[in-house]
Enzyme design. Structure first.
Site, PDB file in Angstrom:
ATOM      1  N   GLU A 126      -1.997  25.457 104.678  1.00 27.45           N
ATOM      2  CA  GLU A 126      -1.381  24.752 103.555  1.00 27.45           C
ATOM      3  C   GLU A 126      -2.429  24.623 102.456  1.00 27.45           C
ATOM      4  OE1 GLU A 126       0.761  20.412 102.755  1.00 27.45           O
ATOM      5  OE2 GLU A 126       0.060  20.915 104.765  1.00 27.45           O
ATOM      6  N   ARG A 171      -4.165  11.590  94.384  1.00 30.43           N
ATOM      7  CA  ARG A 171      -3.173  11.542  93.307  1.00 30.43           C
ATOM      8  C   ARG A 171      -2.680  10.122  93.095  1.00 30.43           C
ATOM      9  NH1 ARG A 171      -0.865  16.496  91.933  1.00 30.43           N
ATOM     10  NH2 ARG A 171      -0.028  15.288  90.202  1.00 30.43           N
ATOM     11  N   HIS A 186      -3.275  23.256  98.477  1.00 24.65           N
ATOM     12  CA  HIS A 186      -2.926  22.447  97.307  1.00 24.65           C
ATOM     13  C   HIS A 186      -4.052  22.570  96.298  1.00 24.65           C
ATOM     14  CE1 HIS A 186       0.569  20.607  99.139  1.00 24.65           C
ATOM     15  NE2 HIS A 186      -0.151  20.502 100.244  1.00 24.65           N
ATOM     16  N   PRO A 191       7.838  25.204  94.096  1.00 21.60           N
ATOM     17  CA  PRO A 191       8.374  24.919  92.773  1.00 21.60           C
ATOM     18  C   PRO A 191       7.322  24.630  91.709  1.00 21.60           C
ATOM     19  CG  PRO A 191       9.275  23.395  94.420  1.00 21.60           C
ATOM     20  CD  PRO A 191       8.314  24.269  95.106  1.00 21.60           C
ATOM     21  N   ASN A 192       7.629  25.128  90.531  1.00 22.94           N
ATOM     22  CA  ASN A 192       6.875  24.908  89.303  1.00 22.94           C
ATOM     23  C   ASN A 192       5.534  25.639  89.248  1.00 22.94           C
ATOM     24  OD1 ASN A 192       8.834  23.166  88.047  1.00 22.94           O
ATOM     25  ND2 ASN A 192       8.220  21.633  89.555  1.00 22.94           N
ATOM     26  N   ALA A 239       6.133  20.797  95.449  1.00 16.11           N
ATOM     27  CA  ALA A 239       7.015  19.634  95.652  1.00 16.11           C
ATOM     28  C   ALA A 239       7.777  19.694  96.972  1.00 16.11           C
ATOM     29  CB  ALA A 239       7.989  19.498  94.487  1.00 16.11           C
ATOM     30  N   TYR A 279      -4.035  20.833  87.286  1.00  9.28           N
ATOM     31  CA  TYR A 279      -3.919  22.116  87.983  1.00  9.28           C
ATOM     32  C   TYR A 279      -4.771  23.235  87.396  1.00  9.28           C
ATOM     33  CZ  TYR A 279       0.032  19.609  89.910  1.00  9.28           C
ATOM     34  OH  TYR A 279       0.823  18.665  90.519  1.00  9.28           O
ATOM     35  N   ARG A 298       1.448  23.901  82.959  1.00 12.15           N
ATOM     36  CA  ARG A 298       1.865  22.583  83.444  1.00 12.15           C
ATOM     37  C   ARG A 298       0.647  21.739  83.820  1.00 12.15           C
ATOM     38  NH1 ARG A 298       3.616  20.984  89.158  1.00 12.15           N
ATOM     39  NH2 ARG A 298       4.406  18.892  88.827  1.00 12.15           N
ATOM     40  N   ASN A 312       1.518  27.164  99.479  1.00 11.40           N
ATOM     41  CA  ASN A 312       1.410  25.999  98.605  1.00 11.40           C
ATOM     42  C   ASN A 312       2.848  25.520  98.433  1.00 11.40           C
ATOM     43  OD1 ASN A 312       1.255  24.081  96.613  1.00 11.40           O
ATOM     44  ND2 ASN A 312      -0.260  25.196  95.400  1.00 11.40           N
TER      45      ASN A 312
END
Length: 149
Positions: A100, A109, A102, A14-15, A79, A27, A22, A76
């Site tokens: 995975e 974070r 990111h 998502p996103n 969320a 990012y 964003r 990735n």
């Protein structure tokens, strides 16, 4: 359902369709199209399937489609990382390497919940915090493993 030709799957959650717009301070300014071009260059002659979804059920279907006989999956989960148990369960059934990815370092974070990936327990490896370059690293590693099989 398995594709006729083995491929590298690059699956985005998502996103990520808003990558570049964003929170660029987290990012970066590269777009998802830039990431796809980077992945295709890293894959060389190997087939690459690149997808993005905001829908958990769609991600599950893509993981299921890639579960047998594929080169590997770079995912990735965005969320989905934190609570998408259907995606986690689908990844448990995959017989190829899964990396995975990111863009940000999820372990640095601000919100503690962002550092806890449920996916990590079933993936081959994780790349976190190297920006979009992490995608290229993941694709090259999947290609390397395929060449060694």
């Amino acid at each position: 359902m398995t594709a006729a030709i083995a491929a590298i799957y690059v699956l985005n959650g998502p996103n990520l369709n808003l990558l570049g717009e964003r929170e660029p301070e987290i990012y970066g300014r590269d777009t998802l199209a830039d990431v796809e071009a980077l992945c295709r260059a890293a894959a060389g002659d190997l087939p690459l399937i690149f997808k993005q979804t905001n829908n958990e059920h769609e991600m599950v279907e893509w993981v299921q489609a890639a579960r047998r006989g594929q080169i590997g999956i770079a995912i990735n989960p965005a969320a989905f990382t934190y609570a998408a148990y259907p995606v986690l369960d689908a990844l448990k059934m995959v017989d190829c390497p899964v990396i995975e990815v990111h863009i940000s370092n999820i372990h640095r974070r601000e919100a503690e919940w962002r550092s806890k990936s449920i996916m990590t327990q079933v993936v081959t490896g994780i790349i976190s915090g190297l920006g979009v370059a992490g995608y290229g690293l993941a694709v090259r590693e999947l290609a390397r493993r395929w060449a060694l099989r």
